[in-house]
Every structure is written in C-alpha cells, then in structure tokens.
Design a protein around this motif. Sequence first.
Motif, PDB file in Angstrom:
ATOM      1  N   LYS A 172       0.949  -1.034   0.027  1.00  0.00           N
ATOM      2  CA  LYS A 172      -0.174   0.064   0.066  1.00  0.00           C
ATOM      3  C   LYS A 172       0.863   1.192   0.080  1.00  0.00           C
ATOM      4  O   LYS A 172       0.528   2.247  -0.821  1.00  0.00           O
ATOM      5  CB  LYS A 172      -1.026  -0.034   1.229  1.00  0.00           C
ATOM      6  CG  LYS A 172      -1.904  -1.124   1.483  1.00  0.00           C
ATOM      7  CD  LYS A 172      -2.605  -1.139   2.557  1.00  0.00           C
ATOM      8  CE  LYS A 172      -1.903  -1.104   3.864  1.00  0.00           C
ATOM      9  NZ  LYS A 172      -1.084  -2.221   4.332  1.00  0.00           N
ATOM     10  N   THR A 173       1.868   1.351   0.876  1.00  0.00           N
ATOM     11  CA  THR A 173       2.654   2.388   0.915  1.00  0.00           C
ATOM     12  C   THR A 173       3.526   2.694  -0.317  1.00  0.00           C
ATOM     13  O   THR A 173       3.824   3.605  -0.860  1.00  0.00           O
ATOM     14  CB  THR A 173       3.619   2.350   2.238  1.00  0.00           C
ATOM     15  OG1 THR A 173       2.846   2.268   3.347  1.00  0.00           O
ATOM     16  CG2 THR A 173       4.435   3.434   2.397  1.00  0.00           C
ATOM     17  N   ASN A 174       4.040   1.304  -0.800  1.00  0.00           N
ATOM     18  CA  ASN A 174       4.592   1.523  -2.175  1.00  0.00           C
ATOM     19  C   ASN A 174       4.155   2.312  -3.158  1.00  0.00           C
ATOM     20  O   ASN A 174       4.620   2.987  -3.761  1.00  0.00           O
ATOM     21  CB  ASN A 174       5.098   0.231  -2.572  1.00  0.00           C
ATOM     22  CG  ASN A 174       5.908  -0.576  -1.539  1.00  0.00           C
ATOM     23  OD1 ASN A 174       6.525  -0.081  -0.639  1.00  0.00           O
ATOM     24  ND2 ASN A 174       6.090  -1.962  -1.896  1.00  0.00           N
ATOM     25  N   LEU A 204      -2.774  10.161   2.730  1.00  0.00           N
ATOM     26  CA  LEU A 204      -2.659   9.743   3.972  1.00  0.00           C
ATOM     27  C   LEU A 204      -2.380   8.430   4.182  1.00  0.00           C
ATOM     28  O   LEU A 204      -3.334   7.502   3.992  1.00  0.00           O
ATOM     29  CB  LEU A 204      -4.087  10.161   4.794  1.00  0.00           C
ATOM     30  CG  LEU A 204      -4.386  11.822   4.531  1.00  0.00           C
ATOM     31  CD1 LEU A 204      -5.933  11.739   5.299  1.00  0.00           C
ATOM     32  CD2 LEU A 204      -3.331  12.667   5.317  1.00  0.00           C
ATOM     33  N   ASP A 205      -1.046   8.207   4.719  1.00  0.00           N
ATOM     34  CA  ASP A 205      -0.631   6.809   4.732  1.00  0.00           C
ATOM     35  C   ASP A 205      -0.694   6.437   5.981  1.00  0.00           C
ATOM     36  O   ASP A 205      -0.131   6.879   7.057  1.00  0.00           O
ATOM     37  CB  ASP A 205       0.837   6.548   4.294  1.00  0.00           C
ATOM     38  CG  ASP A 205       1.479   5.295   4.366  1.00  0.00           C
ATOM     39  OD1 ASP A 205       0.513   4.362   4.225  1.00  0.00           O
ATOM     40  OD2 ASP A 205       2.422   5.111   4.338  1.00  0.00           O
ATOM     41  N   ASP A 206      -1.817   5.683   6.425  1.00  0.00           N
ATOM     42  CA  ASP A 206      -1.775   5.117   7.770  1.00  0.00           C
ATOM     43  C   ASP A 206      -2.079   5.905   9.035  1.00  0.00           C
ATOM     44  O   ASP A 206      -1.634   5.602   9.988  1.00  0.00           O
ATOM     45  CB  ASP A 206      -0.648   4.300   8.398  1.00  0.00           C
ATOM     46  CG  ASP A 206      -0.627   2.765   8.028  1.00  0.00           C
ATOM     47  OD1 ASP A 206      -1.736   2.045   7.760  1.00  0.00           O
ATOM     48  OD2 ASP A 206       0.662   2.062   7.979  1.00  0.00           O
ATOM     49  N   VAL A 207      -2.905   6.861   8.427  1.00  0.00           N
ATOM     50  CA  VAL A 207      -2.918   7.975   9.639  1.00  0.00           C
ATOM     51  C   VAL A 207      -3.989   7.575  10.380  1.00  0.00           C
ATOM     52  O   VAL A 207      -4.059   8.006  11.824  1.00  0.00           O
ATOM     53  CB  VAL A 207      -3.270   9.236   9.060  1.00  0.00           C
ATOM     54  CG1 VAL A 207      -4.478   9.403   8.059  1.00  0.00           C
ATOM     55  CG2 VAL A 207      -3.495  10.237   9.926  1.00  0.00           C
TER      56      VAL A 207
HETATM   57 MG   LIG Z   1       2.451   1.231   4.718  1.00  0.00          MG
END
Ligand SMILES: [Mg+2]
Lengths: 199, 387
Positions: free
Chosen positions: B36-38, B333-336
């Motif tokens: 996901k973050t990638n 918004l990554d994992d916020v």
């Molecule tokens: Mg991640």
Amino acid sequence: MYEGVVQDLIDELGHLPNIGPKSAQRIAFHLLQADPAEVRRLAEVLIRAKEQVRFCAICFNVAEQQECRICRDPRREPASLCVVEESKDVVAVEKTREFRGRYHVLGGAISPIDGVGPDDLRVKELLKRLADGAITEVILATDPNLEGEATATYLARLIKPMGLRVTRLASGLPVGGDLEYADEVTLGRAFEGRRQLDV
Amino acid sequence: MRVTHLSLADFRSYASLEIALQGGVTAFVGPNGQGKTNLVEAIGYIATLDSHRVATDQPLVRFGAPRAIVRANVEREGRTQLVEIELNPGGANRARLNRNPVPRPREVLGVLRTVLFAPEDLALVKGDPGERRRFLDELLVARWPRYAGVRADYDRVLKQRNTLLRTAAMARRNKTSGPNLTTLDAWDHHLAKVGGELVGARLALISALSPLVDKCYAEIAEGGATRIGYRSTLSPEPDPAVDVLTEQFLAALGQARANELDRGITLVGPHRDEMVLELTSSAGEAGLSAGLMPARGYASHGESWSYALALRLAAYDLLRSDGSEGGEPVLILDDVFAELDAKRRRRLAERVSGADQVLITAAVDADVPEQLIGQKFAVAGGLVSAA
Ligand SMILES: [Mg+2]
Ligand SMILES: Nc1ncnc2c1ncn2[C@@H]1O[C@H](COP(=O)(O)OP(=O)(O)OP(=O)(O)O)[C@@H](O)[C@H]1O
Ligand SMILES: [Zn+2]
C-alpha cells in the motif's frame, strides 16, 4: 573482468573523461569488431596529435606551432582578452564572430572537490599577461555553472584592483551547462550583453 | 489536480502495475507488507523526485531489477499531462513530459503536487533539525519549483567550500602545504548569495505557515496552541530582504572563519538553521497561563503525532490557497487513521472529504472513516484490485 588485453583496453578507455565502465566496455567491443584499418587510423592520429599538437605559449590554446593562429593574427584587437576554461570554448566563442580580441585558456575551473585550485590553472600566466597594460578589458567567459561562476568571481577580485574593465557574459546561457553547449546565437547575445562584475 | 492513471514497472514490490484513479477519496486497504505504501510512495516520487522513506533511489527499484519506471497521468484544469521518470540507481535518472525527454528530471517538478502524511512524519517533531529543514525546503519547492535549483546550488557550493576547508585543516594538522585559500572569498560570495535567498524564502514560508499550523493543530488535538519559528545561524531580523540576509551571511562567515579553518567545515548558514516547533501543554494546571514549550523533547506521543499531522495539513492548506498555480495538491494519508480516536478520525475525515483527490491507506476496513468512502482498492500479494 575480461582476459588480459581486453580488460587493459577497457581500463584505459575508462580513464577518459565522462566514460564510465559501461561506456568503456561498449567502446572497447566496438573497436574490437571494427575494421583493422580504421583502428589503425585512430591509433595513429592519437599518437600524431599527441606529438604535434602543443599549447600556445601565450594563451594555452591548442596550437601546431609555438603560438596559436589567433595569437599570431595581427588583425586581432590587442586590448581585449577573453578568459575561457578550455580550448573547446575558444572554438565556441569564435563561432559567434562577436569577439575580435584574444584568448586565455585556464585549463579548467576551480573545484576543490576535484582537487583543482588556482595553482593548477593558468592564473599566474594570466596575471603576467595583464601586467604590461596593453589589455584593458577582460571578459570572463568561464562556464555558466557554479565552478565557472566561482572561478570568475575569484579572477575578478584579482584583476579589478589592476584598474581593468572586467566583464562577465550576460545571463541567458543555459545554466549549469558548458559554454560549448550554448548555440551561436545565444552565446553571441551573451557576449553583446556582457556586464561589469561587482564583487 | 488529480492523478488519473498510475503505471509502475519494477518499482518497489511491483514488477508491473496499471491502475486508473478517480478524483475524490480513494482508499487502499490490505494487510501489512502488501504494497500500500509502495503505491503512494510512487505518487509522491513523481511530485518530489524523492521518497518519504529512503534517502537514495536504490530501495525503490524492485530487488534485482536494474531500473524502475514510474508514470502518471496528471489532470489539472481539464488538461492531462503524462509524467514519466526512470530511476537508474547506477547512473542518472531520466524524465519525460508528454513523451518528450526533458534535460533534467528536475523540470517535471510542479506538474504534480502532493502533500503526503505518513507515520515517518513523527520524526518532524521528534527527530533531528535536518528533518525539519527538509520539510521546509520540500514545501518551498512545492510552492515555487525554482527553489529546487537554489537548494541544489547551495548544496553544491557548500560541498565545494567544505572540501576546501577540510583539505586546509588536514594540511595544517599534518604540517604539510595546504590548498590555496585565496579562493575561499569567492566561495563565500556565492554561498552567501544562494544562502541568503534560501533563508529569505524559508522565513517567508514560516510566517505563512505558522498560523495555519496553529489552526490545524487546534482542530485535530482539540485545543492547544502552537507556534513555529526559525532559529538562524545568521540571526536575521524579522522579514529581512534577501540582500540583507546575504550581507549577514557574509558577516557571519567572517566571524566564523578562524573556527571554520580550524574545524574544516562550514559552521554557519541555512544548513545549520532550525525550524523550532513549540506548543502549549494540555496537561498544565487549570488557571495557569499555558506557556509555549519546545515540542521536541517535551510533547507526548499523541501530541507529537498531532503536531506532525498539523504540519502536513497546514502545508496542504497553504498550497491549496496559492490557488492558480496548478490547483489543489493531491493529499495522501498513509496509515493515519489507525492512530486517531473516533472523534479525531471524524474531524479529519470531514476536513479532507471535499478535496480534489485524497489517497488513503489502511490495514483494515474499519480504519477508514465512513465519511471517506469513494473508490476502494484491495491490496494483497502485489495485486491491486477494485473492491
Ligand atoms: Mg504502509
Ligand atoms: N525494492 C523492493 N523490491 C522488492 N520488494 C520490496 C522492495 N521494497 C519493499 N519491498 C517489499 O514491499 C513490501 C512493503 O510494502 P509496503 O511498505 O507498501 O507495505 P504496506 O502495505 O504499506 O504495509 P504496512 O501496512 O505494514 O504499512 C515489503 O514486503 C517489502 O519486502
Ligand atoms: Zn594563443
């Protein structure tokens, strides 16, 4: 790693400027596959150039005699001097036909990262040329990048106290590049619009 | 502004990926370590030519692959532009804009603008001053792309000057003949010129940003005041002109000269400056006027998290209010949401739901607030599928 002479060839080519290991390898294999006569011509011209070409005793441009064509030409204006980094920059400026004076080739630009300081350039020789008063304007045409700018600033600070007009090419040259990459029109305009340096 | 299509080749865990995106809210949901973050990192890279997680490009290229390619269609004001970047960790990166090669990748900066918040941003508050300088400079470049050049020039002159100082200091210690130091003044001249520009721009940025951060923090953290300031090694007065800063920089270099020659390094300038984050404590005794304290070292974990988020949201508001210059940035918004309680989730969701494009990642569905359902993708095992 390749065997013996092949690796020697790659290593030698890799010492040339802007040739990384990959390019060195590509050129080496190109040569190995080329017509032997073609390779011989290249080898011979390398040796001939090295033996015959020297640097002008006055301006350090490449020359085939003691003094280069431009220094020998009596029609050149003796009062203005254009300072460049390399011989190839002389060619670039000549193409614009904007400049009728003579040149001084520094042999590079000041760059501590590359271990180049003023003592490694022909700065002393430049100051000696300026000492007799015949030259009244010095145009600093070092490359439009940080090292070229710093070199120009350094030289301007040395030369200005001698009472000479010191100018720098107008901006508009592609920033960060080499002088030789500027086309004739752009470089010609930069010459026309040169301004005094305040340092 | 929005990304309408993303295409990856050998970027991080993705050998190849094509996804179409819409405006509004898009959520990427999937278990840990699925990529996901990638995905959002790739989008951030197109905007900044930088990753929010790593300092070099090597880890961005799929392990074992020689290079990576990231492509995005960016739509703004009804016009679509195609940005393509090839990452070559061994050599120079290359970029194309609308299929035309550009002389340097830097020239695609500004086509896409993003504001990305990720768990790593906690370091903005808790980490070294360098983290905060990076935040400032990245925001500068996002607002005015020409500062990418100013910053690159500053770094280059600094490196040249430091090399000269270091060689001189070493020679002095070994009692050998050192380099010719007469060039130092020329480097000072250029360092002060670009450095003055950089400090001037940072100061202007901070005055614009500080009230926005305060507002965002109050919203997320429910009360509490913040203030951000700039502590400079050049000791500038409020709102100085760039040539004044350059003069001050030259004066500071003059004062530091002996010390710098001794230590072999440049001791003053924007590379040593600090963005100072302050906040009021929410646990202060009632009735006592709450004073501002430095956030670093004093703020709690939750406060630090809120502060970091407030910095990013303020950056987003600032870029959005710049308006004409290309439109709203894309918010990432990554994992916020997993870190926020229900009330804060709702508030943040309300705040961002009207954005042109928001990209959210979450490990589980339950972490995505109801208000924020738009397009949804499931990310698992390297596959990204509409869910
Ligand atoms: Mg991640
Ligand atoms: N250069 C690379 N080549 C191949 N795989 C990589 C590379 N870099 C990272 N990965 C893999 O990508 C995965 C991490 O992906 P990512 O960070 O996107 O996870 P995530 O879905 O955001 O997980 P989390 O919920 O834990 O944040 C890891 O399994 C990691 O091994
Ligand atoms: Zn000559």
